[in-house]
Write a protein that holds these residues in place. Structure first.
Motif, PDB file in Angstrom:
ATOM      1  N   LYS A  34       0.861  -1.127   0.199  1.00 56.62           N
ATOM      2  CA  LYS A  34       0.207  -0.085   0.109  1.00 56.62           C
ATOM      3  C   LYS A  34       0.826   1.239   0.079  1.00 56.62           C
ATOM      4  O   LYS A  34       0.543   2.277  -0.582  1.00 56.62           O
ATOM      5  N   THR A  37       2.551   1.793  -3.484  1.00 60.80           N
ATOM      6  CA  THR A  37       1.593   2.190  -4.631  1.00 60.80           C
ATOM      7  C   THR A  37       1.303   3.668  -4.221  1.00 60.80           C
ATOM      8  O   THR A  37       1.062   4.213  -5.328  1.00 60.80           O
ATOM      9  N   SER A  43      -0.383   1.142  -9.977  1.00 56.98           N
ATOM     10  CA  SER A  43      -1.778   0.151  -9.432  1.00 56.98           C
ATOM     11  C   SER A  43      -1.159  -0.837  -8.416  1.00 56.98           C
ATOM     12  O   SER A  43       0.106  -1.264  -8.598  1.00 56.98           O
ATOM     13  N   GLN A  44      -1.987  -1.369  -7.587  1.00 60.09           N
ATOM     14  CA  GLN A  44      -1.523  -2.673  -6.528  1.00 60.09           C
ATOM     15  C   GLN A  44      -0.964  -3.783  -7.311  1.00 60.09           C
ATOM     16  O   GLN A  44       0.157  -4.227  -7.103  1.00 60.09           O
ATOM     17  N   PRO A  45      -1.798  -4.285  -8.318  1.00 59.22           N
ATOM     18  CA  PRO A  45      -1.097  -5.490  -9.061  1.00 59.22           C
ATOM     19  C   PRO A  45       0.197  -5.294  -9.706  1.00 59.22           C
ATOM     20  O   PRO A  45       0.881  -6.001  -9.775  1.00 59.22           O
ATOM     21  N   ARG A  46       0.421  -3.876 -10.194  1.00 56.79           N
ATOM     22  CA  ARG A  46       1.684  -3.809 -11.113  1.00 56.79           C
ATOM     23  C   ARG A  46       2.669  -3.651  -9.941  1.00 56.79           C
ATOM     24  O   ARG A  46       3.771  -4.358 -10.134  1.00 56.79           O
ATOM     25  N   SER A  48       2.936  -4.946  -6.879  1.00 54.39           N
ATOM     26  CA  SER A  48       3.043  -6.199  -6.402  1.00 54.39           C
ATOM     27  C   SER A  48       3.749  -7.486  -7.472  1.00 54.39           C
ATOM     28  O   SER A  48       4.492  -8.297  -6.999  1.00 54.39           O
ATOM     29  N   ARG A  49       3.568  -7.074  -8.857  1.00 57.09           N
ATOM     30  CA  ARG A  49       4.056  -7.975  -9.895  1.00 57.09           C
ATOM     31  C   ARG A  49       5.689  -7.734  -9.744  1.00 57.09           C
ATOM     32  O   ARG A  49       6.526  -8.387  -9.806  1.00 57.09           O
ATOM     33  N   LYS A  52       7.274  -8.957  -6.765  1.00 59.21           N
ATOM     34  CA  LYS A  52       7.475 -10.514  -6.746  1.00 59.21           C
ATOM     35  C   LYS A  52       8.884 -10.839  -7.558  1.00 59.21           C
ATOM     36  O   LYS A  52       9.546 -11.653  -7.188  1.00 59.21           O
TER      37      LYS A  52
END
Length: 316
Positions: A34, A37, A43-46, A48-49, A52
């Protein structure tokens, strides 16, 4: 030395603009997804990717806290070495880097404001407890003295609370982990460490009564004003013992036996102090010696509390 394939994987993971920005931000301390971002405005998915990919390559490490996760730079390994090398070469004057730093400062300022609101709610009880025993500065100096001027590789602070011990002992460790079960306290601890520029310490949400030995092995475990919250302090100490390297030490600060029953009924204390005999018994059961004891009586006489410091050393 790393194999060629490993190095190529590290370079691919780090060799992207957003991921390099993430590494630079995490060099200033742990952040949640959070937080990142908000800082990167992605974005959160971006985000997070990207995280990872960095974690899979060994450049960062992930610590789960329930539904949340906090990320920080990897403490060791080839990824850690490459990450440090890259971060040292980032120009802090770069416009994009400057914007990231400004947003990072704003995120942390908001976290500090939330922490201040939390402390405002509990300040009354904290202030009362402080009047019952000696000034904390004297005890903190004794805790630092118990390390005898050493700089250890890993220090673990159990029940870290606001991270005060991580701050006080910052010059005594190369890496530190603080563990606590309170998200509110950990928010305060993260703000404290960030403000003090202590990048070699991290804090994690966790149950100190059910510790994962994999977080060690530690040179020193600190347990500051925690044991009186447990019905069975000996069991808690046995958990801490599992985290130690051979020859490691546990530094404990707690109250001597007292009769202030209201601390049990109003402040959740389970034990009204711990005696030297009890500590020696617990230490012996763990094959440790109590090789240092210091007492700090209150100026309030019978109405006050005596603070004790014990150092337990592995004798195996």
């Amino acid at each position: 030395m790393a194999e060629l394939g490993t190095l190529v994987g590290l370079l691919k993971a780090a060799g992207e603009g957003t991921r390099l920005r993430l590494l630079a931000l995490l060099a200033d301390g742990d952040h949640s997804v959070k937080d990142l971002t908000e800082i990167l405005r992605q974005s959160q998915p971006r985000v997070s990717r990207h995280l990872k990919l960095l974690a899979d390559a060994g450049l960062v490490r992930r610590n789960a806290e329930g539904a949340w996760a906090y990320y920080g730079l990897a403490p060791d390994g080839d990824g850690a070495a490459l990450g440090r090398w890259l971060i040292e070469r980032v120009d802090d004057g770069d416009p994009e880097r400057k914007r990231d730093c400004e947003r990072q400062h704003a995120v942390r300022a908001n976290q500090q404001a939330q922490a201040a609101q939390y402390f405002a709610k509990v300040a009354g009880s904290w202030d009362l407890l402080k009047t019952l025993h000696v000034p904390e500065s004297a005890v903190e100096a004794a805790v630092a003295g118990a390390l005898e001027g050493r700089v250890v590789d890993l220090l673990i602070d159990l029940g870290t609370g606001t991270g005060r011990m991580l701050d006080v002992l910052a010059a005594s460790y190369r890496r530190a982990i603080g563990i606590d079960a309170s998200r509110e306290m950990l928010a305060v601890a993260r703000a404290r460490l960030a403000n003090a520029g202590i990048g070699q310490a991290q804090v994690r949400l966790g149950d100190i009564a059910a510790l994962d030995a994999a977080i060690g092995p530690a040179d020193v475990v600190v347990i500051h004003q925690v044991l009186h919250y447990f019905d069975d302090p000996g069991r808690m100490l046995a958990q801490a013992r599992r985290l130690l390297k051979p020859g490691g030490q546990i530094v404990i600060v707690d109250f001597a036996p007292h009769t202030l029953e209201f601390l049990r009924t109003e402040h959740a204390h389970r034990r009204l102090g711990l005696s030297r005999t009890q500590m020696e018994g617990w230490a012996g059961a763990m094959r440790m010696d109590v090789d240092l004891v210091r007492e700090f009586p209150s100026d309030n006489g019978e109405s006050g509390l005596t603070v004790c410091l014990w150092r337990l050393s592995d004798k195996t």
